[in-house]
Design an enzyme around this catalytic site. Structure first.
Site, short mmCIF file in Angstrom:
data_model
loop_
_atom_site.label_atom_id
_atom_site.label_comp_id
_atom_site.label_asym_id
_atom_site.label_seq_id
_atom_site.Cartn_x
_atom_site.Cartn_y
_atom_site.Cartn_z
N HIS A 148 0.68 -1.09 -0.12
CA HIS A 148 -0.09 -0.13 0.16
C HIS A 148 0.88 1.46 0.12
O HIS A 148 1.86 1.35 0.77
CB HIS A 148 -0.95 -0.08 1.08
CG HIS A 148 -0.57 0.10 2.54
ND1 HIS A 148 -0.18 1.26 3.27
CD2 HIS A 148 -0.20 -0.84 3.45
CE1 HIS A 148 0.10 1.19 4.48
NE2 HIS A 148 0.27 -0.14 4.80
N ASP A 150 6.17 2.26 6.49
CA ASP A 150 4.67 1.48 6.59
C ASP A 150 3.82 2.50 5.52
O ASP A 150 2.99 3.05 5.86
CB ASP A 150 3.97 1.53 7.72
CG ASP A 150 2.59 0.83 7.93
OD1 ASP A 150 2.02 0.39 6.68
OD2 ASP A 150 1.89 1.04 8.82
N GLU A 186 -5.02 1.64 2.41
CA GLU A 186 -4.90 0.52 3.32
C GLU A 186 -5.23 0.65 4.64
O GLU A 186 -6.11 0.15 5.52
CB GLU A 186 -3.63 -0.24 3.15
CG GLU A 186 -3.41 -1.47 4.07
CD GLU A 186 -2.95 -1.40 5.15
OE1 GLU A 186 -2.80 -2.62 5.90
OE2 GLU A 186 -2.66 -0.20 5.96
N GLU A 187 -4.82 2.14 5.00
CA GLU A 187 -5.05 2.36 6.55
C GLU A 187 -6.31 2.55 6.92
O GLU A 187 -6.49 2.56 8.21
CB GLU A 187 -3.86 3.44 6.94
CG GLU A 187 -2.32 3.35 6.37
CD GLU A 187 -1.88 2.35 7.39
OE1 GLU A 187 -2.56 1.88 8.66
OE2 GLU A 187 -0.57 2.11 7.44
N ASP A 235 4.18 -5.74 3.35
CA ASP A 235 3.91 -4.86 4.29
C ASP A 235 5.11 -4.96 5.30
O ASP A 235 6.01 -5.49 5.03
CB ASP A 235 2.44 -4.86 5.00
CG ASP A 235 1.91 -3.59 5.49
OD1 ASP A 235 2.85 -2.65 5.63
OD2 ASP A 235 0.64 -3.31 5.20
N HIS A 258 3.93 3.19 12.76
CA HIS A 258 2.95 4.54 13.09
C HIS A 258 3.48 5.42 13.77
O HIS A 258 2.88 5.99 14.50
CB HIS A 258 1.55 3.84 13.57
CG HIS A 258 0.78 3.16 12.45
ND1 HIS A 258 -0.58 2.97 12.57
CD2 HIS A 258 0.94 2.47 11.21
CE1 HIS A 258 -0.93 2.11 11.50
NE2 HIS A 258 -0.03 1.95 10.86
#
Ligand code: CO
Ligand code: ZN
Length: 367
Positions: A71, A185, A215-216, A238, A330
């Protein structure tokens, strides 16, 4: 050759992708960079209606379709409110831990297509009451200061409710083969499939490169991309949580940075997760062993990836997830090993070469 020169090329690509703007649904900048990277090596490149980049390298007639997914979106924020003094309040897009936000510098993308910088202000320690020191400030109490003194000044720049926001952070190299930055990410995953896509010479398979949107916020881009491609096999890439840091519980260890790509056996637990197709899992492990690529296996209780949704496309797609072990996911200081990243690209390419019609009929279809 020193580690840093060995991985120079892969770091500069990761840096370019990491620093690009592209929160979920607002992937324009990252998307155009990716298109520039793939177009010279693809037989076809298109952008679908949800904003996924889909590139194809065609195999021989009648060969299988293998989808590679990573992603391209990153977690971020939308402007939620602008007060009379020109302070800006945010609403999260994706999963933030509020603790890391105070003191960050942000970038706001205006209606005019410009970037406006701001800071998430904090109360100076001098003014904190003892009970305040113990508390995490929730995101709805945090505000961005762009230096404005009125709401009108903010609005005149083209900032309004819904303007997308990300964190402002440059990617840099650390010791050895490690690097740190924001949005690894899953821009690291995009780098892995980009490198593999550039180097693979497809004979037995059609290779579909997907840089997925959104995606998130619920694996959205991958869902529609997989539907339109209708692949025979899928490999999702990922990052995964490396907790090889002080205070990490070894029983909860998912992966370690520098020990090679992580092959997911199962993630997400129950309905929302992926159980990697056992025959595909076996093929990936055998490929890694044969080519002396270090690897790690992971069983994860929380969190999943695009692989989970791709596996449920139409009549089902044998799917595996490969991950790059990454610390502090994150956050704007994610840390990974460029060597793991390079090995992930290698493992994707070599596994795909082993996904032959003969293997598929015997192992997947059982003929
Ligand atoms: Co994420
Ligand atoms: Zn991700």
């Amino acid at each position: 050759m020193s580690a840093s020169s060995e991985f120079k090329e892969i770091f500069s690509l990761l840096k370019k992708l990491s620093e690009a703007f592209g929160i979920s649904g607002y992937e324009d900048e990252i998307r155009s960079i990716i298109i520039d990277e793939v177009k010279s090596v693809a037989d076809e490149v298109k952008v679908d209606r949800l904003g996924n980049v889909i590139a194809v390298k065609k195999g021989s007639k009648g060969s299988l379709k293998v989808l590679w997914d990573a992603h391209m979106d990153e977690i971020g924020f939308f402007v939620k409110h602008i007060d009379d003094k020109g302070f800006i309040y945010l609403s999260p897009v994706g999963g933030w831990w509020d603790l890391i936000l105070p003191g960050q510098r942000v970038r706001i993308l205006t209606d005019k297509g410009n970037i406006v910088y701001g800071v998430i202000g904090t109360k100076p320690p001098h003014l904190l009451r003892p009970e305040e020191r113990e508390k995490i400030i929730p995101i709805d109490k945090l505000f961005v200061d762009i230096g404005a003194s009125s709401k009108k000044e903010v609005e005149d720049l083209g900032i309004r409710v819904g303007s997308p926001v990300d964190l402002d952070r440059q990617a840099i190299e650390l010791l050895g083969d490690k690097a740190t930055g924001k949005a690894f990410d899953d821009r690291a995953g995009v780098v892995a499939i980009l490198q593999a896509f550039k180097s693979i010479d497809p004979v037995e398979t059609n290779v579909y490169f997907v840089a997925a949107a959104q995606e998130e916020v619920g694996l959205k881009g991958a869902r529609v991309a997989a539907y339109s491609i209708s692949p025979d096999v899928a490999l999702a890439v990922d990052v995964t949580t490396a907790n090889d840091v002080p205070g990490g519980d070894p029983k909860e260890k998912v992966a370690e940075v520098g020990k090679g790509p992580t092959i997911t056996v199962a993630d997400g637990r129950s309905a929302s997760g992926l159980i990697t197709h056992p025959k595909l899992l076996k093929l990936i492990i055998e490929t890694a062993k044969k080519n002396s690529i270090p690897y790690q296996l992971s069983v994860m209780s929380g969190g999943t990836t695009d692989g989970a949704i791709i596996a449920l496309t139409k009549e089902g797609v044998p799917t595996a997830t490969l991950s790059i072990p990454t610390r502090y996911i994150h956050s704007p200081v994610e840390v990974l090993s460029l060597k793991d990243l390079a090995n992930t690209a290698k493992l994707i390419e070599l596994t795909t070469k082993n996904i032959t019609r003969e293997w598929y009929e015997k192992e997947i279809l059982g003929h």
